[in-house]
Scaffold this motif. Structure first.
Motif, PDB file in Angstrom:
ATOM      1  N   LYS A  77       0.829  -1.210   0.000  1.00 57.23           N
ATOM      2  CA  LYS A  77       0.000   0.000   0.000  1.00 57.23           C
ATOM      3  C   LYS A  77       0.858   1.252   0.000  1.00 57.23           C
ATOM      4  O   LYS A  77       0.459   2.284  -0.524  1.00 57.23           O
ATOM      5  CB  LYS A  77      -0.928   0.010   1.210  1.00 57.23           C
ATOM      6  CG  LYS A  77      -2.055  -0.988   1.114  1.00 57.23           C
ATOM      7  CD  LYS A  77      -2.967  -0.894   2.329  1.00 57.23           C
ATOM      8  CE  LYS A  77      -4.092  -1.904   2.235  1.00 57.23           C
ATOM      9  NZ  LYS A  77      -4.983  -1.823   3.395  1.00 57.23           N
ATOM     10  N   SER A  78       2.063   1.157   0.568  1.00 57.55           N
ATOM     11  CA  SER A  78       2.942   2.324   0.626  1.00 57.55           C
ATOM     12  C   SER A  78       3.355   2.817  -0.755  1.00 57.55           C
ATOM     13  O   SER A  78       3.796   3.950  -0.913  1.00 57.55           O
ATOM     14  CB  SER A  78       4.192   2.006   1.449  1.00 57.55           C
ATOM     15  OG  SER A  78       4.937   0.968   0.839  1.00 57.55           O
ATOM     16  N   ALA A  81      -0.147   5.989  -4.746  1.00 56.22           N
ATOM     17  CA  ALA A  81      -0.098   7.448  -4.646  1.00 56.22           C
ATOM     18  C   ALA A  81      -0.954   7.922  -3.485  1.00 56.22           C
ATOM     19  O   ALA A  81      -2.066   7.453  -3.292  1.00 56.22           O
ATOM     20  CB  ALA A  81      -0.571   8.079  -5.953  1.00 56.22           C
ATOM     21  N   GLY A  82      -0.428   8.839  -2.701  1.00 57.96           N
ATOM     22  CA  GLY A  82      -1.147   9.369  -1.560  1.00 57.96           C
ATOM     23  C   GLY A  82      -0.805   8.658  -0.268  1.00 57.96           C
ATOM     24  O   GLY A  82      -1.018   9.195   0.804  1.00 57.96           O
ATOM     25  N   ASN A  83      -0.283   7.446  -0.334  1.00 55.67           N
ATOM     26  CA  ASN A  83       0.083   6.697   0.861  1.00 55.67           C
ATOM     27  C   ASN A  83       1.566   6.783   1.181  1.00 55.67           C
ATOM     28  O   ASN A  83       1.985   6.398   2.254  1.00 55.67           O
ATOM     29  CB  ASN A  83      -0.292   5.218   0.714  1.00 55.67           C
ATOM     30  CG  ASN A  83      -1.788   5.017   0.818  1.00 55.67           C
ATOM     31  OD1 ASN A  83      -2.502   5.840   1.359  1.00 55.67           O
ATOM     32  ND2 ASN A  83      -2.268   3.911   0.274  1.00 55.67           N
ATOM     33  N   PRO A  86       6.050  12.176  -0.485  1.00 56.95           N
ATOM     34  CA  PRO A  86       6.265  12.656  -1.859  1.00 56.95           C
ATOM     35  C   PRO A  86       7.589  12.205  -2.465  1.00 56.95           C
ATOM     36  O   PRO A  86       7.651  11.910  -3.649  1.00 56.95           O
ATOM     37  CB  PRO A  86       6.212  14.170  -1.722  1.00 56.95           C
ATOM     38  CG  PRO A  86       5.406  14.407  -0.482  1.00 56.95           C
ATOM     39  CD  PRO A  86       5.683  13.248   0.424  1.00 56.95           C
ATOM     40  N   GLN A  89       7.222   8.557  -3.933  1.00 56.88           N
ATOM     41  CA  GLN A  89       6.153   8.244  -4.888  1.00 56.88           C
ATOM     42  C   GLN A  89       6.752   7.589  -6.119  1.00 56.88           C
ATOM     43  O   GLN A  89       7.747   8.049  -6.663  1.00 56.88           O
ATOM     44  CB  GLN A  89       5.428   9.523  -5.331  1.00 56.88           C
ATOM     45  CG  GLN A  89       4.579  10.168  -4.262  1.00 56.88           C
ATOM     46  CD  GLN A  89       3.282   9.413  -4.034  1.00 56.88           C
ATOM     47  OE1 GLN A  89       2.851   8.646  -4.866  1.00 56.88           O
ATOM     48  NE2 GLN A  89       2.663   9.650  -2.896  1.00 56.88           N
ATOM     49  N   THR A  94       0.473   8.998 -10.766  1.00 56.88           N
ATOM     50  CA  THR A  94       0.238  10.423 -10.461  1.00 56.88           C
ATOM     51  C   THR A  94      -1.152  10.641  -9.957  1.00 56.88           C
ATOM     52  O   THR A  94      -2.024   9.839 -10.102  1.00 56.88           O
ATOM     53  CB  THR A  94       0.456  11.290 -11.717  1.00 56.88           C
ATOM     54  OG1 THR A  94      -0.411  10.828 -12.753  1.00 56.88           O
ATOM     55  CG2 THR A  94       1.896  11.213 -12.168  1.00 56.88           C
TER      56      THR A  94
END
Length: 94
Positions: A77-78, A81-83, A86, A89, A94
């Motif tokens: 899950k890492s 994106a968002g988890n 920055p 990523q 994106t």
């Protein structure tokens, strides 16, 4: 190493002729794809093979892809994106 002990090569441009990937289907439904590419090819400019033919240096890359029959895969899950922070990523999300 003396200069006489070195073989010099001129790099050659190359283009793929035909398909560069061979696919195999395993009995469990898995697909294995093998892709072969040329990374660099050169022809010797100061050396010939003992039989008089040209001498080549060929660098290749072989990539193997295994695709399960259900075409499923997992990722942490890492990496979504968002988890992840920055700076962590993945560049393709994106």
């Amino acid at each position: 190493m003396a200069d006489g002990d070195r073989i010099e090569f001129r790099m050659l441009d190359h283009a793929s002729v035909g398909d560069d990937t061979v696919s195999f289907r395993l009995e469990d439904g898995t697909t294995v794809k093998v892709k072969v590419t040329l990374e660099r090819v050169g022809i010797a400019t100061n050396y010939r093979n003992p039989d008089g033919t040209a001498h080549y240096a060929v660098n290749t890359a072989v990539k193997v892809y295994v695709i399960p029959s259900d075409k499923k895969f997992t990722m942490p899950k890492s990496q979504v994106a968002g988890n992840a922070p920055p700076d962590r990523q993945p560049s393709h999300i994106t």
